[in-house]
Design an enzyme around this catalytic site. Sequence first.
Site, PDB file in Angstrom:
ATOM      1  N   LEU A 337       0.814  -1.217   0.000  1.00 19.98           N
ATOM      2  CA  LEU A 337       0.000   0.000   0.000  1.00 19.98           C
ATOM      3  C   LEU A 337       0.846   1.265   0.000  1.00 19.98           C
ATOM      4  O   LEU A 337       0.407   2.313  -0.455  1.00 19.98           O
ATOM      5  CB  LEU A 337      -0.918   0.012   1.227  1.00 19.98           C
ATOM      6  CG  LEU A 337      -1.938  -1.131   1.325  1.00 19.98           C
ATOM      7  CD1 LEU A 337      -2.688  -1.048   2.646  1.00 19.98           C
ATOM      8  CD2 LEU A 337      -2.908  -1.090   0.152  1.00 19.98           C
ATOM      9  N   GLY A 338       2.032   1.193   0.562  1.00 18.83           N
ATOM     10  CA  GLY A 338       2.877   2.376   0.639  1.00 18.83           C
ATOM     11  C   GLY A 338       4.209   2.040   1.266  1.00 18.83           C
ATOM     12  O   GLY A 338       4.415   0.970   1.841  1.00 18.83           O
ATOM     13  N   GLY A 341      10.306   5.914   5.191  1.00 19.76           N
ATOM     14  CA  GLY A 341      11.504   5.666   5.977  1.00 19.76           C
ATOM     15  C   GLY A 341      11.258   4.727   7.134  1.00 19.76           C
ATOM     16  O   GLY A 341      12.182   4.064   7.622  1.00 19.76           O
ATOM     17  N   GLY A 343       9.294   2.041   7.033  1.00 15.41           N
ATOM     18  CA  GLY A 343       9.085   0.677   6.594  1.00 15.41           C
ATOM     19  C   GLY A 343       8.072   0.631   5.467  1.00 15.41           C
ATOM     20  O   GLY A 343       7.920   1.596   4.704  1.00 15.41           O
ATOM     21  N   THR A 344       7.353  -0.480   5.379  1.00 12.00           N
ATOM     22  CA  THR A 344       6.426  -0.705   4.273  1.00 12.00           C
ATOM     23  C   THR A 344       5.076  -1.150   4.817  1.00 12.00           C
ATOM     24  O   THR A 344       5.011  -1.895   5.800  1.00 12.00           O
ATOM     25  CB  THR A 344       6.968  -1.778   3.319  1.00 12.00           C
ATOM     26  OG1 THR A 344       8.312  -1.444   2.943  1.00 12.00           O
ATOM     27  CG2 THR A 344       6.126  -1.866   2.061  1.00 12.00           C
ATOM     28  N   LYS A 359       1.798  -2.666   8.896  1.00 14.85           N
ATOM     29  CA  LYS A 359       3.003  -1.854   8.775  1.00 14.85           C
ATOM     30  C   LYS A 359       4.199  -2.679   9.256  1.00 14.85           C
ATOM     31  O   LYS A 359       4.317  -3.007  10.436  1.00 14.85           O
ATOM     32  CB  LYS A 359       2.892  -0.571   9.600  1.00 14.85           C
ATOM     33  CG  LYS A 359       4.122   0.346   9.454  1.00 14.85           C
ATOM     34  CD  LYS A 359       4.195   1.389  10.553  1.00 14.85           C
ATOM     35  CE  LYS A 359       3.085   2.404  10.471  1.00 14.85           C
ATOM     36  NZ  LYS A 359       3.275   3.494  11.467  1.00 14.85           N
ATOM     37  N   ASP A 460       2.850  14.677  15.285  1.00 14.32           N
ATOM     38  CA  ASP A 460       3.027  14.580  13.832  1.00 14.32           C
ATOM     39  C   ASP A 460       1.669  14.628  13.120  1.00 14.32           C
ATOM     40  O   ASP A 460       1.381  13.805  12.245  1.00 14.32           O
ATOM     41  CB  ASP A 460       3.777  13.295  13.473  1.00 14.32           C
ATOM     42  CG  ASP A 460       4.408  13.367  12.079  1.00 14.32           C
ATOM     43  OD1 ASP A 460       4.588  14.489  11.567  1.00 14.32           O
ATOM     44  OD2 ASP A 460       4.721  12.306  11.511  1.00 14.32           O
TER      45      ASP A 460
END
Length: 640
Positions: A337-338, A341, A343-344, A359, A460
Amino acid sequence: MPRFSHVLVLIVFFLHACSSSSQPVYARYANCPPTSYVCGDANFTIGYPFRVDSRHDYCGYPGLYLSCSTSNDTNSLALTISNNNFYVTSINYDNRLLYLVDTIFAGQSCPQPYVNTTIDAGLYRASDRCTNLTLFINCTAPSSPIPAIYDVLCLLNATGQHSYYRLDNGTMDNVLGRCSSTVVLPMAQDAATRMVNGELGFGAALQEGFSVNWLPGTGWCSNCVSSGGRCGYNSSAPRAHTCFCPNGTFIDSCYPTARSGTGKPSDRWKSIIGICAGAASFITGCLFITLWYHSHKKEVIDAKRVEAIIKKHGSLALRSYTYSDVKKITKSFREKLGQGGYGTVFKGKLLDGHLVAVKVLSESKGDGEDFINEVATIGQTSHVNVVTLRGFCVQGLKRALIYDFMPNGSLEKYIFSESTTATTTETTLSWEKLYEIATGIARGLEYLHRGCNARILHFDIKPHNILLDQDLCPKISDFGMAKLCPRKGSIVSMEGMRGTIGYIAPEVFSRAFGTISSKSDVYSYGMVLLEMFGGKREKSLRLDSASDTYFPNWIYQHIDQSESLMAYGVTNESEEIVRKMMIVGFWCIQTMPEDRPSMSRVVDMLKGSIQELSIPPKPCLSSPFDLIVGSCATSSVYIE
């Protein structure tokens, strides 16, 4: 590389064990048989990993102490987990099931007060025989019944506010209006079904309790018992657990011929040979592990530290998954999906068909600080505008987080793209929908700052971290930079700068602007509000570090109500809510933290009339790149 003298010591130790293998029955083996324990009218069998006063500490696992508690002249077996007190109604050793009832609910037809039930994730996991009940307390009643939402009639208060419940972790959007609090309670699946069918009252269903699986003793303990041993705890053992056998202590199980200290001499010699062979294998294994550790020393993270913090802040709603489970859920990481920095992120599906986003964190991410933050903070939350963390994986260097899947992606795609790539059929979002999203984000932040058991600062907030479900309901996500603040008025250390350039409050760059606090999240939220309007501008006016036009300056020039906003795609019907969002946004990005409203006040401002809002002073607006001076030093965060 281990020294030869270390290997020699191991050899001598095991030779000594071999020579003494025919000694009388080992004392700890004799001290740790399952014990009959009578409490009130019930007779329990107490075995590993549990202990009571009559059993030695090494016969049970730390934290699993059972006692006979007296309440209202009634004796009940009691257990304390994460500062919550439970009655134990049954123990099933075959399936490692512990049946619990919250002491608050015992003997009450409409029990209260209600708090989130937290369970030590290092010792327990939710069993497949229970479900979660989400309770919405003191809410404004909806205009019409809502499917799968049930009224708790006994909780109707004097002011006419209702309380409702739903089962499992479905989304609520904003259909219930505002509620004073939301809690998550575990419940037996069978009791939940009978309650929904009207066969069981609300209080009676809670009194039937729920079940958890205990983790200590998984796997190895059954091997130990089947080999004739008794499970125990030894903090100095390689994996803390140990197997007490008639002739000594072993790692996982007794050797097949070593079930007794009395027998024919030939049997004892066979036992000795078997033990010595095992000793040789153990020494070889130790050498291999030592060599592997030294060759990978730089890559090894402090997994025990991660597990200890998860254990401290664990929630019953979280499940611990193995890395093998993660591969099955994602079908070997088939659909990405994306990537960033951190991870994936992969799309996955649980056994019950529920879609999730997994994630998988990069193995190079230091000591796992972002992973710890995310589990310790979001693991304690339950709110319609905060993404749901369903579980985690920590196995060696492998770390993963499992969330509910958000089919419409992030808010960023909608406010920065003229043609969204999200799965919704809409190509753009209306101002009314953006206003609903802005209000939902504010409620989520209000909950994090005021509504949790422990207050959470996100640090964030940005459009990329606002996810949208199938109904475009916003969910605050990505708690990797968050801070968990358990006490009001506490100060915690914060090293370096947290957040994303363009959304970071001035005080995070420099203490000259004030003290870092929850108002830092308010600033970031204000920038998101302004981005919603700024995203409708010409691309040439968007935020660019090389541009002379910093977009909040541009927006402030249009805040005066005398100028129409129709040139920027705002209709007459939408102009009031757009102007309201702009005004609230500028209150939120005031330069000094004390001049900004709290998130509770922000929610009131958004829901109120624009006539009640005054135009704020123009803040000292500069590109964030102009605020960065020197390196970021260690600072303190004050929690209001």
